[in-house]
Design an enzyme around this catalytic site. Sequence first.
Site, PDB file in Angstrom:
ATOM      1  N   HIS A  69      -9.215  10.187   2.722  1.00 26.38           N
ATOM      2  CA  HIS A  69      -8.847   9.097   1.812  1.00 26.38           C
ATOM      3  C   HIS A  69      -9.149   9.566   0.394  1.00 26.38           C
ATOM      4  CE1 HIS A  69      -8.544   5.149  -0.023  1.00 26.38           C
ATOM      5  NE2 HIS A  69      -8.153   4.631   1.126  1.00 26.38           N
TER       6      HIS A  69
ATOM      7  N   HIS B 259     -11.666  10.171   6.473  1.00 23.55           N
ATOM      8  CA  HIS B 259     -11.484   8.730   6.657  1.00 23.55           C
ATOM      9  C   HIS B 259     -11.004   8.362   8.057  1.00 23.55           C
ATOM     10  CE1 HIS B 259     -10.668   4.652   5.379  1.00 23.55           C
ATOM     11  NE2 HIS B 259      -9.399   4.760   5.708  1.00 23.55           N
TER      12      HIS B 259
ATOM     13  N   GLU C 159       0.866  -1.186   0.000  1.00 24.40           N
ATOM     14  CA  GLU C 159       0.000   0.000   0.000  1.00 24.40           C
ATOM     15  C   GLU C 159       0.895   1.225   0.000  1.00 24.40           C
ATOM     16  OE1 GLU C 159      -2.929  -0.347   3.102  1.00 24.40           O
ATOM     17  OE2 GLU C 159      -4.184  -1.627   1.868  1.00 24.40           O
TER      18      GLU C 159
ATOM     19  N   ARG D 261      -1.537   9.093   9.098  1.00 25.12           N
ATOM     20  CA  ARG D 261      -1.410   7.648   9.375  1.00 25.12           C
ATOM     21  C   ARG D 261      -0.972   6.891   8.136  1.00 25.12           C
ATOM     22  NH1 ARG D 261      -5.107   3.203   8.839  1.00 25.12           N
ATOM     23  NH2 ARG D 261      -6.564   4.700   7.975  1.00 25.12           N
TER      24      ARG D 261
ATOM     25  N   ARG E 177      -1.351   9.377   1.204  1.00 23.30           N
ATOM     26  CA  ARG E 177      -2.772   9.704   1.028  1.00 23.30           C
ATOM     27  C   ARG E 177      -3.073  11.186   0.932  1.00 23.30           C
ATOM     28  NH1 ARG E 177      -5.739   5.454   4.995  1.00 23.30           N
ATOM     29  NH2 ARG E 177      -5.143   3.784   3.619  1.00 23.30           N
TER      30      ARG E 177
HETATM   31  P1  FAD Z   1     -14.642   1.255  15.590  1.00 20.79           P
HETATM   32  O1  FAD Z   1     -14.360  -0.003  14.896  1.00 20.79           O
HETATM   33  O2  FAD Z   1     -15.216   2.359  14.801  1.00 20.79           O
HETATM   34  O3  FAD Z   1     -15.618   0.922  16.782  1.00 20.79           O
HETATM   35  C1  FAD Z   1     -16.184   1.944  17.580  1.00 20.79           C
HETATM   36  C2  FAD Z   1     -17.222   1.315  18.468  1.00 20.79           C
HETATM   37  O4  FAD Z   1     -17.656   2.253  19.441  1.00 20.79           O
HETATM   38  C3  FAD Z   1     -18.477   0.872  17.735  1.00 20.79           C
HETATM   39  O5  FAD Z   1     -18.849  -0.375  18.285  1.00 20.79           O
HETATM   40  C4  FAD Z   1     -19.503   1.940  18.102  1.00 20.79           C
HETATM   41  O6  FAD Z   1     -20.824   1.487  18.069  1.00 20.79           O
HETATM   42  C5  FAD Z   1     -19.073   2.234  19.519  1.00 20.79           C
HETATM   43  N1  FAD Z   1     -19.491   3.533  20.039  1.00 20.79           N
HETATM   44  C6  FAD Z   1     -19.213   4.762  19.548  1.00 20.79           C
HETATM   45  N2  FAD Z   1     -19.750   5.713  20.348  1.00 20.79           N
HETATM   46  C7  FAD Z   1     -20.363   5.061  21.369  1.00 20.79           C
HETATM   47  C8  FAD Z   1     -21.115   5.480  22.506  1.00 20.79           C
HETATM   48  N3  FAD Z   1     -21.341   6.778  22.801  1.00 20.79           N
HETATM   49  N4  FAD Z   1     -21.632   4.540  23.323  1.00 20.79           N
HETATM   50  C9  FAD Z   1     -21.454   3.220  23.058  1.00 20.79           C
HETATM   51  N5  FAD Z   1     -20.747   2.769  22.003  1.00 20.79           N
HETATM   52  C10 FAD Z   1     -20.220   3.681  21.178  1.00 20.79           C
HETATM   53  N6  FAD Z   1      -7.530   0.631   8.994  1.00 20.79           N
HETATM   54  C11 FAD Z   1      -6.605  -0.308   8.729  1.00 20.79           C
HETATM   55  O7  FAD Z   1      -5.647  -0.470   9.491  1.00 20.79           O
HETATM   56  N7  FAD Z   1      -6.728  -1.072   7.622  1.00 20.79           N
HETATM   57  C12 FAD Z   1      -7.757  -0.948   6.742  1.00 20.79           C
HETATM   58  O8  FAD Z   1      -7.838  -1.679   5.761  1.00 20.79           O
HETATM   59  C13 FAD Z   1      -8.735   0.043   7.001  1.00 20.79           C
HETATM   60  N8  FAD Z   1      -9.772   0.229   6.153  1.00 20.79           N
HETATM   61  C14 FAD Z   1     -10.756   1.105   6.490  1.00 20.79           C
HETATM   62  C15 FAD Z   1     -11.871   1.226   5.675  1.00 20.79           C
HETATM   63  C16 FAD Z   1     -12.913   2.069   6.029  1.00 20.79           C
HETATM   64  C17 FAD Z   1     -14.095   2.203   5.136  1.00 20.79           C
HETATM   65  C18 FAD Z   1     -12.819   2.812   7.232  1.00 20.79           C
HETATM   66  C19 FAD Z   1     -13.932   3.730   7.633  1.00 20.79           C
HETATM   67  C20 FAD Z   1     -11.698   2.720   8.036  1.00 20.79           C
HETATM   68  C21 FAD Z   1     -10.660   1.867   7.665  1.00 20.79           C
HETATM   69  N9  FAD Z   1      -9.524   1.744   8.463  1.00 20.79           N
HETATM   70  C22 FAD Z   1      -8.581   0.810   8.172  1.00 20.79           C
HETATM   71  C23 FAD Z   1      -9.437   2.444   9.737  1.00 20.79           C
HETATM   72  C24 FAD Z   1      -9.830   1.456  10.850  1.00 20.79           C
HETATM   73  O9  FAD Z   1     -10.820   0.598  10.363  1.00 20.79           O
HETATM   74  C25 FAD Z   1     -10.356   2.149  12.082  1.00 20.79           C
HETATM   75  O10 FAD Z   1      -9.526   3.196  12.453  1.00 20.79           O
HETATM   76  C26 FAD Z   1     -10.398   1.164  13.236  1.00 20.79           C
HETATM   77  O11 FAD Z   1     -11.082   0.014  12.839  1.00 20.79           O
HETATM   78  C27 FAD Z   1     -11.056   1.785  14.433  1.00 20.79           C
HETATM   79  O12 FAD Z   1     -11.346   0.775  15.348  1.00 20.79           O
HETATM   80  P2  FAD Z   1     -11.965   1.159  16.740  1.00 20.79           P
HETATM   81  O13 FAD Z   1     -12.171  -0.105  17.483  1.00 20.79           O
HETATM   82  O14 FAD Z   1     -11.168   2.224  17.354  1.00 20.79           O
HETATM   83  O15 FAD Z   1     -13.376   1.829  16.349  1.00 20.79           O
HETATM   84  C1  SIN Z   2      -7.866   1.144   2.389  1.00 17.92           C
HETATM   85  O1  SIN Z   2      -8.140  -0.049   2.219  1.00 17.92           O
HETATM   86  O2  SIN Z   2      -7.551   1.934   1.485  1.00 17.92           O
HETATM   87  C2  SIN Z   2      -7.920   1.674   3.762  1.00 17.92           C
HETATM   88  C3  SIN Z   2      -6.727   1.259   4.476  1.00 17.92           C
HETATM   89  C4  SIN Z   2      -6.558   2.103   5.686  1.00 17.92           C
HETATM   90  O3  SIN Z   2      -7.340   3.012   5.951  1.00 17.92           O
HETATM   91  O4  SIN Z   2      -5.564   1.867   6.385  1.00 17.92           O
END
Ligand code: FAD
Ligand code: SIN
Length: 558
Positions: free
Chosen positions: A236, A347, A120, A382, A282
């Site tokens: 993104h 993103h 990537e 990032r 990015r």
């Molecule tokens: P999340 O997975 O967003 O989880 C947050 C949780 O908190 C959810 O369960 C939500 O319901 C809960 N929540 C929020 N507010 C409250 C509240 N007030 N009360 C109770 N619950 C609450 N990163 C990579 O490293 N590789 C990738 O390939 C990649 N692809 C991505 C693709 C997309 C489309 C997106 C949007 C992001 C991507 N990212 C990627 C970034 C990465 O996915 C996220 O940064 C990471 O998954 C965040 O994880 P998290 O557990 O912190 O939050």
């Molecule tokens: C992507 O698949 O382009 C997202 C990867 C990331 O946010 O790290």
Amino acid sequence: MPRLTSLTISPYFDIIVVGSGAAGLYAALCLPAHLRVALLTKDTINMGASNYAQGGIAAAIDSEDYPLLHLEDTLKAGVGLCDRQSVQFMVENAGAAIAHLVEMGVAFDRKGQKLAMTLESAHSRPRVLHSADTTGRAIIDTLATKVLEQANIQVICQAVALNLWLTPQKDRVQGISILYQGKIQWLKSSVVVLATGGGGQIFAQTTNPEVSTGDGVAIAWRAGAVLRDLEFFQFHPTALTKAGAPRFLISEAVRGEGAHLIDVRGNRFAFEYHPVGELAPRDVVSRAIFHHLHKTAAEPTHAHVYLDLRTIDSERIPYRFPNIINVCREWGIDVFQEPIPVAPAAHYWMGGIACDLMSKTSICGLYAIGETASTGVHGANRLASNSLLECLVFASQLSHIKIQPNLVAPDSEILQVNSNWNREMEKIESIRQMLPSLMWESAGISRQRDLLDGALHQVNSWREDLASLNIVQFLDKILPNQMIELNSTDAEQQLRITAETLNLLDLGYLILKSAAWRTESRGGHYRSDYPQTSEDWSVHTLVQSDRLWKFSEYCSEN
Ligand code: FAD
Ligand code: SIN
């Protein structure tokens, strides 16, 4: 995946984890099994950005790769604002995190017996492990299944965390208030872990799911925690842009596998902005698209850019990107015959609640992990696929946690509320609609002083307007140990919308203020009035209450 709800919740837990993304689920699994854990989530157990993750998870585990190279790539992407010690900790612990995922059953793609790796942008080696283009789903399904098997973890879905409960001296956490099944109640615990994900919903164009309203950062801010680098948001470059469609991500891995970014004339314009074209970092590619769209805006039929997958081996596409093919097909695009119309979208939020290596925040007993935290590993920008890795490595630090025993939850006073907030909701809902457009125009890919100041003025005026509403005053005045019973499901929904809108407004205020303050361009923060990176700004922006200051101790050299 079963949707778990529970009618009665104990008022006391050893640990409360808020959020069921990669960070929250993995933390719950890593906590010592003798502890009583509540895992709260405001939607279903698998709803969050983690489940949306496509490209994969970075780990320097190939025989021709080294954690040191991963560290160098990460520091370079972070443009001088990474905390070297945190990055080192993350890259060196990547192998153990991946091994644990594989052991639990995450089915990463393989090439023969070996784990397959892709390239990537801004990675110097192919080191991104994946499970087709739904890597996040593969991880979350496995973690959620494991969590649901754990007898010590109570999963409480559709529960919205509202505010922290602090000791009278305001120096440590003792619980949290939640909106759940027609009630507002307080759960007591000496440890609260915020794993609430990012805040992409603050922008009109975002790849983030609806739950990404930055609640954890706003909750921590109101409690007085120190926040860091809130101006740094990553846009993104390639989200699907089609009338009526959500901004579905077209993974960076698509460009890593050889797709071309082209304009209406078929010109690979990214090379006009960076020597490595579409594989540049990015922020560079997003700005290239932004400028190219502006340049061609005079001829509206030309103001489009596309990702062309037809340059990838057509037999490889169905194996690597089945979900992208399907979603594009749903929106009338056949990726084998035509390029995908794309545009940048908000993103990932590099800024968040400031934490140390143990995921501790500035408030005793309060921890933050995942996107809601600022551990220092991403700096100003990032590196792709480092976020899932950060979620796991820092969540696993909670296995070392020590709990203060013998907290007893006192009895609650039960109050019934006859809400009548319908008229006020119009105002709140209209602000909820307008705020993301304001933020996109003023604090999006290209920022400048007058737009930031104007937006800040507007956001503050909305905050004042809302402060006088009954529903907002009601939320503000709920005391610990009061259990509020609501008279209707409408009231619960209204309180949820109000709480999220207040959070978004607080974050809007903080992002705008931080972005106006940083008079330079770096990583995800681009100021058209200060387009250069400035040595004087090789510092973090720290925020506590209404105070902003610069801080340099943890900055890396790259
Ligand atoms: P999340 O997975 O967003 O989880 C947050 C949780 O908190 C959810 O369960 C939500 O319901 C809960 N929540 C929020 N507010 C409250 C509240 N007030 N009360 C109770 N619950 C609450 N990163 C990579 O490293 N590789 C990738 O390939 C990649 N692809 C991505 C693709 C997309 C489309 C997106 C949007 C992001 C991507 N990212 C990627 C970034 C990465 O996915 C996220 O940064 C990471 O998954 C965040 O994880 P998290 O557990 O912190 O939050
Ligand atoms: C992507 O698949 O382009 C997202 C990867 C990331 O946010 O790290």
